[in-house]
Design a protein around this motif. Structure first.
Motif, PDB file in Angstrom:
ATOM      1  N   GLN A   1      26.792  47.222  42.681  1.00 26.43           N
ATOM      2  CA  GLN A   1      28.284  47.733  42.779  1.00 26.43           C
ATOM      3  C   GLN A   1      28.643  48.999  41.905  1.00 26.43           C
TER       4      GLN A   1
ATOM      5  N   TYR B   1      39.555  40.570  41.603  1.00 23.66           N
ATOM      6  CA  TYR B   1      39.272  41.925  41.129  1.00 23.66           C
ATOM      7  C   TYR B   1      40.022  42.736  41.753  1.00 23.66           C
ATOM      8  N   LEU B   2      40.246  43.022  42.888  1.00 22.62           N
ATOM      9  CA  LEU B   2      40.991  43.982  43.833  1.00 22.62           C
ATOM     10  C   LEU B   2      42.182  44.135  43.502  1.00 22.62           C
TER      11      LEU B   2
ATOM     12  N   ASN C   1      26.557  42.821  40.633  1.00 18.49           N
ATOM     13  CA  ASN C   1      27.491  43.609  39.977  1.00 18.49           C
ATOM     14  C   ASN C   1      26.942  45.131  39.453  1.00 18.49           C
TER      15      ASN C   1
ATOM     16  N   GLN D   1      36.335  38.509  44.458  1.00 22.48           N
ATOM     17  CA  GLN D   1      36.460  39.588  44.877  1.00 22.48           C
ATOM     18  C   GLN D   1      38.148  40.118  44.998  1.00 22.48           C
ATOM     19  N   THR D   2      38.844  38.993  45.538  1.00 23.89           N
ATOM     20  CA  THR D   2      40.279  39.378  45.804  1.00 23.89           C
ATOM     21  C   THR D   2      40.962  39.429  44.503  1.00 23.89           C
TER      22      THR D   2
ATOM     23  N   ILE E   1      32.001  47.001  46.778  1.00 25.01           N
ATOM     24  CA  ILE E   1      31.992  45.317  46.993  1.00 25.01           C
ATOM     25  C   ILE E   1      30.787  45.172  47.852  1.00 25.01           C
TER      26      ILE E   1
ATOM     27  N   VAL F   1      28.953  42.187  50.105  1.00 23.34           N
ATOM     28  CA  VAL F   1      29.219  40.988  50.818  1.00 23.34           C
ATOM     29  C   VAL F   1      27.831  40.802  51.738  1.00 23.34           C
TER      30      VAL F   1
ATOM     31  N   LEU G   1      37.221  39.209  52.206  1.00 19.50           N
ATOM     32  CA  LEU G   1      36.774  39.009  50.863  1.00 19.50           C
ATOM     33  C   LEU G   1      37.084  37.533  50.143  1.00 19.50           C
TER      34      LEU G   1
ATOM     35  N   VAL H   1      32.203  48.910  51.122  1.00 21.64           N
ATOM     36  CA  VAL H   1      31.412  47.718  51.334  1.00 21.64           C
ATOM     37  C   VAL H   1      30.254  47.929  51.921  1.00 21.64           C
TER      38      VAL H   1
END
Length: 248
Positions: free
Chosen positions: A145, A32-33, A142, A29-30, A11, A13, A25, A47
């Motif tokens: 990542q 997605y996770l 993206n 992102q929340t 991720i 940040v 986050l 991260v």
């Protein structure tokens, strides 16, 4: 049956990071996770903030709107190519531009500048230009990542091709041209940085080629076949990384 292996999610940040601190986050992102990857308490996460290196961590708490990660050990490993590459690319329609930017990032590009050229079929207002750059920067993040890059290339503001040619100071500069007269072995020995200029779907007008040559760009021909606008820069970057970068 053994537990299925899953790659540890990475991720990005845009904040300062340090070991033994907690990071909260954002909503995307929340989602997605928690929803896509279905991570739970104590699951591992990596991260990074694009300034080099990355932190291992674990999901320490979560709710419907936020996830908190407890950062642990810092890994200073660099995965950037020793060859710096600056891609100037004519703005193309639809997903072609995003595809080229995504794959160029995976191939180690250092910077990307979207260009307005004579044959660009995309007409953008100033406000849409800003939104497009933001959109393409998210594509870059993206891709970083996914590809384990720890430094995030910048997508610079959209500018006119002539201005970009004039301001580019790379030690080797090439414009991809199906009628070009320069092969790849004409590149100077071990360049530190290379600028690659690629047109939109319709290619360049002759006067644009002349301007580029005037500012030191060599007309580079990749081969006997005509490549699409989103394919040509990826072929060029692949060859450059193989010869001068870090691709075996």
């Amino acid at each position: 049956m053994g537990q299925l292996w899953m790659r540890i999610p990475r991720i990005f940040v845009d904040i300062d990071l340090d070991s033994n601190v907690e990071v909260t986050l954002d909503g995307a992102q929340t989602h997605y996770l928690r929803t896509v990857l279905k991570l739970t308490h104590s699951d591992p996460i990596v991260v990074f903030n694009g300034k080099g290196g990355e932190y291992s961590g674990v999901l320490s708490s979560s709710s419907k709107t936020s996830v908190t990660v407890q950062l642990e050990k810092f890994d200073p490993e660099e995965r950037e190519s020793p060859l710096r590459t600056h891609l100037g690319i004519g703005v193309s329609r639809g997903e072609r531009m995003s595809y080229a930017i995504q794959k160029a990032t995976e191939l180690g590009v250092s910077r990307i500048t979207p260009l307005i050229t004579a044959r660009c079929e995309v007409k953008l207002s100033e406000s849409r230009k800003i939104r497009k750059v933001d959109q393409w920067q998210r594509v870059v993040v993206n891709a970083c990542q996914q590809s384990k890059r720890t430094r995030v290339p910048e997508v610079t503001p959209i500018i006119d091709l002539n201005k970009w040619c004039e301001k580019t100071r790379s030690s080797a500069k090439f414009i991809l041209d199906t009628d070009g007269d320069k092969p790849f072995d004409s590149i100077a020995d071990n360049p530190e940085d290379v600028a690659i200029l690629v047109g939109p779907e319709g290619g360049f007008e002759e006067k644009e080629l002349s301007v580029a040559v005037q500012f030191g760009f060599k007309r580079l021909r990749l081969g006997p076949r005509v490549l699409r606008a989103e394919t040509a820069p990826l072929v060029a970057l692949s060859i450059l990384q193989s010869v001068y970068g870090d691709v075996p």
